[in-house]
Design an enzyme around this catalytic site. Structure first.
Site, PDB file in Angstrom:
ATOM      1  N   HIS A 234       0.833  -1.207   0.000  1.00 43.74           N
ATOM      2  CA  HIS A 234       0.000   0.000   0.000  1.00 43.74           C
ATOM      3  C   HIS A 234       0.864   1.252   0.000  1.00 43.74           C
ATOM      4  O   HIS A 234       1.855   1.333   0.713  1.00 43.74           O
ATOM      5  CB  HIS A 234      -0.969   0.012   1.190  1.00 43.74           C
ATOM      6  CG  HIS A 234      -0.308  -0.215   2.507  1.00 43.74           C
ATOM      7  ND1 HIS A 234       0.018  -1.472   2.978  1.00 43.74           N
ATOM      8  CD2 HIS A 234       0.112   0.649   3.461  1.00 43.74           C
ATOM      9  CE1 HIS A 234       0.596  -1.367   4.156  1.00 43.74           C
ATOM     10  NE2 HIS A 234       0.675  -0.084   4.479  1.00 43.74           N
TER      11      HIS A 234
HETATM   12  P1  AMP Z   1       1.762   0.799   7.360  1.00 44.88           P
HETATM   13  O1  AMP Z   1       1.424  -0.655   7.293  1.00 44.88           O
HETATM   14  O2  AMP Z   1       2.707   1.156   8.450  1.00 44.88           O
HETATM   15  O3  AMP Z   1       2.269   1.326   6.024  1.00 44.88           O
HETATM   16  O4  AMP Z   1       0.448   1.625   7.647  1.00 44.88           O
HETATM   17  C1  AMP Z   1      -0.829   1.068   7.618  1.00 44.88           C
HETATM   18  C2  AMP Z   1      -1.859   2.167   7.575  1.00 44.88           C
HETATM   19  O5  AMP Z   1      -3.152   1.552   7.573  1.00 44.88           O
HETATM   20  C3  AMP Z   1      -1.850   3.103   8.789  1.00 44.88           C
HETATM   21  O6  AMP Z   1      -1.763   4.446   8.326  1.00 44.88           O
HETATM   22  C4  AMP Z   1      -3.189   2.836   9.502  1.00 44.88           C
HETATM   23  O7  AMP Z   1      -3.752   4.002  10.046  1.00 44.88           O
HETATM   24  C5  AMP Z   1      -4.048   2.282   8.386  1.00 44.88           C
HETATM   25  N1  AMP Z   1      -5.085   1.324   8.771  1.00 44.88           N
HETATM   26  C6  AMP Z   1      -5.029   0.389   9.753  1.00 44.88           C
HETATM   27  N2  AMP Z   1      -6.144  -0.389   9.733  1.00 44.88           N
HETATM   28  C7  AMP Z   1      -6.912   0.059   8.698  1.00 44.88           C
HETATM   29  C8  AMP Z   1      -8.151  -0.343   8.141  1.00 44.88           C
HETATM   30  N3  AMP Z   1      -8.837  -1.380   8.632  1.00 44.88           N
HETATM   31  N4  AMP Z   1      -8.649   0.345   7.080  1.00 44.88           N
HETATM   32  C9  AMP Z   1      -7.964   1.405   6.566  1.00 44.88           C
HETATM   33  N5  AMP Z   1      -6.771   1.826   7.045  1.00 44.88           N
HETATM   34  C10 AMP Z   1      -6.243   1.165   8.086  1.00 44.88           C
END
Ligand code: AMP
Ligand code: ZN
Length: 185
Positions: free
Chosen positions: A104
């Site tokens: 992502h």
């Molecule tokens: P990272 O894996 O460190 O690149 O970041 C993961 C991102 O996903 C973070 O910014 C979280 O705030 C976000 N996040 C966590 N759970 C969810 C979810 N269920 N839906 C959308 N975003 C999420």
């Protein structure tokens, strides 16, 4: 039919949350044939989206030259979203060690004003080179055919980088001090 109660109550692991959000129309901001853009559930700035491929690619470290077109699509989506938020300066990139599954890309505004931004880890994950800019990832893919992982040592150093404003030279005492300062920009 047999009632498999074990299966009925299985809850997905938290790290699969982005996959759930991709399939939840209230979380989806926009989509193309190759990617889905969701709203970050815990936004760390006024604008914070995540761009995910429809294909099951787990991380940027699984990319090769065959994914250049896909990554260019990420760039187009970033460009469109920047135009839709022309009042804010956005940046696009990847966490070098993500916590959530499915590759992502973050699209996040530079203000970093959000109630969900709480810790030094949050701050340093977007403001140090732990955040891999989209352009660098694409460059690396084109030049080397892969993206290089960072070492555990570098990860530790980046996460313990002293707090510093991302928009000026201000050095805050702590996170509350920084959050208050950010409002002045
Ligand atoms: P990272 O894996 O460190 O690149 O970041 C993961 C991102 O996903 C973070 O910014 C979280 O705030 C976000 N996040 C966590 N759970 C969810 C979810 N269920 N839906 C959308 N975003 C999420
Ligand atoms: Zn500042």
């Amino acid at each position: 039919m047999q009632n498999n109660s074990n299966q009925k109550h299985v809850k997905n692991h938290w790290s699969l949350g982005l996959l759930e959000s991709m399939n939840d129309p209230s979380s989806v901001y926009k989509e193309t044939d190759k990617v889905v853009v969701i709203k970050d559930k815990y936004p760390k700035a006024k604008v914070h989206y995540l761009v995910l491929p429809r294909d099951n690619i787990n991380s940027i470290y699984n990319l090769d030259k065959s994914h250049i077109l896909l990554l260019e699509e990420f760039g187009k989506v970033f460009h469109d979203i920047q135009e839709e938020h022309s009042d804010l300066e956005l940046k696009a990139g990847f966490h070098s060690i993500p916590s959530m599954q499915r590759m992502h890309m973050h699209i996040i505004s530079k203000d970093m004003i959000s109630a969900c931004l709480k810790t030094k880890i949050h701050w340093n994950s977007f403001t140090t080179s732990f955040f891999l800019p989209y352009k660098d990832v694409l460059r690396s893919l084109k030049d080397n055919g892969h993206v290089e992982k960072i070492s555990t040592e570098k990860h530790k150093t980046l996460m313990s980088t002293p707090l510093k404003c991302n928009q000026c030279e201000f050095v805050p005492k702590n996170m509350p001090d920084l959050k208050k300062h950010l409002l002045s920009h």
